[in-house]
Scaffold this motif. Structure first.
Motif, mmCIF file in Angstrom:
data_model
loop_
_atom_site.group_PDB
_atom_site.id
_atom_site.type_symbol
_atom_site.label_atom_id
_atom_site.label_comp_id
_atom_site.label_asym_id
_atom_site.label_seq_id
_atom_site.Cartn_x
_atom_site.Cartn_y
_atom_site.Cartn_z
ATOM 1 N N ARG A 69 0.862 -1.184 0.000
ATOM 2 C CA ARG A 69 0.000 0.000 0.000
ATOM 3 C C ARG A 69 0.899 1.236 0.000
ATOM 4 O O ARG A 69 1.970 1.250 0.615
ATOM 5 N N VAL A 70 0.472 2.265 -0.706
ATOM 6 C CA VAL A 70 1.300 3.446 -0.930
ATOM 7 C C VAL A 70 0.460 4.690 -0.662
ATOM 8 O O VAL A 70 -0.708 4.775 -1.074
ATOM 9 N N ALA A 71 1.071 5.660 0.037
ATOM 10 C CA ALA A 71 0.460 6.967 0.274
ATOM 11 C C ALA A 71 1.454 8.041 -0.128
ATOM 12 O O ALA A 71 2.633 7.974 0.224
ATOM 13 N N TYR A 107 -5.454 -11.724 -0.211
ATOM 14 C CA TYR A 107 -5.395 -10.456 -0.945
ATOM 15 C C TYR A 107 -6.657 -9.620 -0.730
ATOM 16 O O TYR A 107 -6.578 -8.392 -0.583
ATOM 17 N N CYS A 108 -7.804 -10.271 -0.712
ATOM 18 C CA CYS A 108 -9.048 -9.527 -0.491
ATOM 19 C C CYS A 108 -9.089 -8.919 0.910
ATOM 20 O O CYS A 108 -9.604 -7.799 1.084
ATOM 21 N N LEU A 109 -8.559 -9.621 1.896
ATOM 22 C CA LEU A 109 -8.514 -9.067 3.254
ATOM 23 C C LEU A 109 -7.644 -7.816 3.305
ATOM 24 O O LEU A 109 -8.025 -6.803 3.914
ATOM 25 N N TYR A 110 -6.483 -7.870 2.672
ATOM 26 C CA TYR A 110 -5.593 -6.701 2.673
ATOM 27 C C TYR A 110 -6.208 -5.551 1.879
ATOM 28 O O TYR A 110 -6.133 -4.376 2.291
ATOM 29 N N ILE A 111 -6.824 -5.851 0.740
ATOM 30 C CA ILE A 111 -7.468 -4.806 -0.054
ATOM 31 C C ILE A 111 -8.601 -4.158 0.718
ATOM 32 O O ILE A 111 -8.822 -2.933 0.642
ATOM 33 N N LYS A 132 -0.258 -6.334 13.697
ATOM 34 C CA LYS A 132 -1.706 -6.238 13.565
ATOM 35 C C LYS A 132 -2.296 -7.582 13.145
ATOM 36 O O LYS A 132 -1.686 -8.352 12.410
ATOM 37 N N SER A 133 -3.501 -7.810 13.589
ATOM 38 C CA SER A 133 -4.118 -9.126 13.376
ATOM 39 C C SER A 133 -4.341 -9.423 11.892
ATOM 40 O O SER A 133 -4.153 -10.561 11.439
ATOM 41 N N TYR A 134 -4.727 -8.434 11.110
ATOM 42 C CA TYR A 134 -4.990 -8.718 9.698
ATOM 43 C C TYR A 134 -3.690 -9.010 8.943
ATOM 44 O O TYR A 134 -3.685 -9.775 7.971
ATOM 45 N N ILE A 135 -2.557 -8.415 9.383
ATOM 46 C CA ILE A 135 -1.267 -8.748 8.764
ATOM 47 C C ILE A 135 -0.915 -10.205 9.040
ATOM 48 O O ILE A 135 -0.449 -10.939 8.149
ATOM 49 N N GLN A 136 -1.128 -10.653 10.254
ATOM 50 C CA GLN A 136 -0.870 -12.060 10.582
ATOM 51 C C GLN A 136 -1.769 -12.986 9.780
ATOM 52 O O GLN A 136 -1.333 -14.044 9.301
ATOM 53 N N ALA A 137 -3.036 -12.590 9.615
ATOM 54 C CA ALA A 137 -3.958 -13.424 8.841
ATOM 55 C C ALA A 137 -3.529 -13.516 7.379
ATOM 56 O O ALA A 137 -3.570 -14.598 6.774
ATOM 57 N N GLU A 180 -3.241 3.746 -1.220
ATOM 58 C CA GLU A 180 -3.706 3.138 -2.449
ATOM 59 C C GLU A 180 -3.125 1.734 -2.579
ATOM 60 O O GLU A 180 -2.124 1.400 -1.949
ATOM 61 N N ILE A 181 -3.750 0.948 -3.436
ATOM 62 C CA ILE A 181 -3.317 -0.443 -3.635
ATOM 63 C C ILE A 181 -2.025 -0.467 -4.438
ATOM 64 O O ILE A 181 -1.898 0.223 -5.461
#
Length: 245
Positions: A31-33, A139-143, A77-82, A163-164
């Protein structure tokens, strides 16, 4: 011949997609900002914040990068581990499916008879399919998280608008290639088998014009040939009676 070509093509697609998914684990810019870059200023200064599965980084216009690695496992973070776990599961299942696919191909001739090769190829395709679903879920979780941060930035301008990045697109393309490879393998391994009828044919004798019910409701009408056979059986008895007289 076409079955062998389709199996080889499916194996190449699965390998290529598996490689794409594996590359995304080590790639940056998930992800990029972007900050700065305002037009009309005397000095245009641009900075980027970007993240991947292992670190957060800041990069300025002079290409100076400062990164902070993620800490121990329980501080991430939990979603990164997932996402990490789902991708690892998908890669392991894909590797197992690739080995089984290699043994199940017709051109290798090391998997046994044809039925064993088909079963092995179907099992490998199922493993690839489950691994593909695991990758797509990651990928869908990260998006989903990136899109949520983007929407929050619209409501609160003080937050970064992410952004993605390219790895997500590459991973989705790799998952699609794996799905195409599974489809090719299923198409070559699944055959239509017509089971043989278990109802034996029972002989019968009928008169001319009489109908008998045979297998599964079909009708059989005795013809002249069957009547002729009956006359051949009766003819010797008539000859014997004539001789006795």
């Amino acid at each position: 011949m076409w079955r062998r070509l389709a199996q080889i093509l499916g194996l190449l697609l699965c390998l290529l997609g598996w490689g794409f998914v594996g590359c995304t684990l080590a790639m940056d810019h998930w992800r990029v900002a972007q900050l700065g870059g305002q037009g009309g200023s005397s000095v245009v200064v641009t900075a980027w914040y970007w993240s991947d599965l292992w670190k957060d980084c800041y990069e300025d216009s002079t290409a100076l990068v400062n990164c902070v690695d993620f800490g121990v496992l329980w501080t991430v973070k939990s979603y990164i581990q997932a996402v990490r776990g789902l991708l690892m599961i998908g890669l392991c299942l894909g590797l197992t499916g690739t080995v089984l696919t290699f043994f199940g191909l017709e051109c290798t001739r090391i998997g046994g008879d044809q039925r064993s090769n088909d079963r092995m190829l179907i099992t490998a395709s199922a493993l690839h399919l489950v691994g593909c679903v695991s990758d797509v879920a990651a990928y869908c979780l990260y998006i989903n998280r990136v899109v949520a941060a983007f929407l929050h930035s619209k409501a609160d301008p003080s937050e970064l608008s992410y952004e993605i990045g390219p790895p997500l697109y590459l991973g989705l393309v790799g998952s699609f290639l794996i799905l195409l490879g599974c489809t090719a393998h299923f198409a070559t391994a699944c055959r239509v088998h017509h089971p043989e009828s278990r109802h034996p044919v029972v002989p019968f004798i009928c008169e001319k014009g009489e109908e008998k019910e045979v297998l599964r409701g079909q009708k059989h009408v005795c013809g002249p040939s069957e009547r002729l056979n009956d006359s051949r059986i009766v003819f010797p008895y008539k000859m014997a009676s004539v001789v006795m007289v």
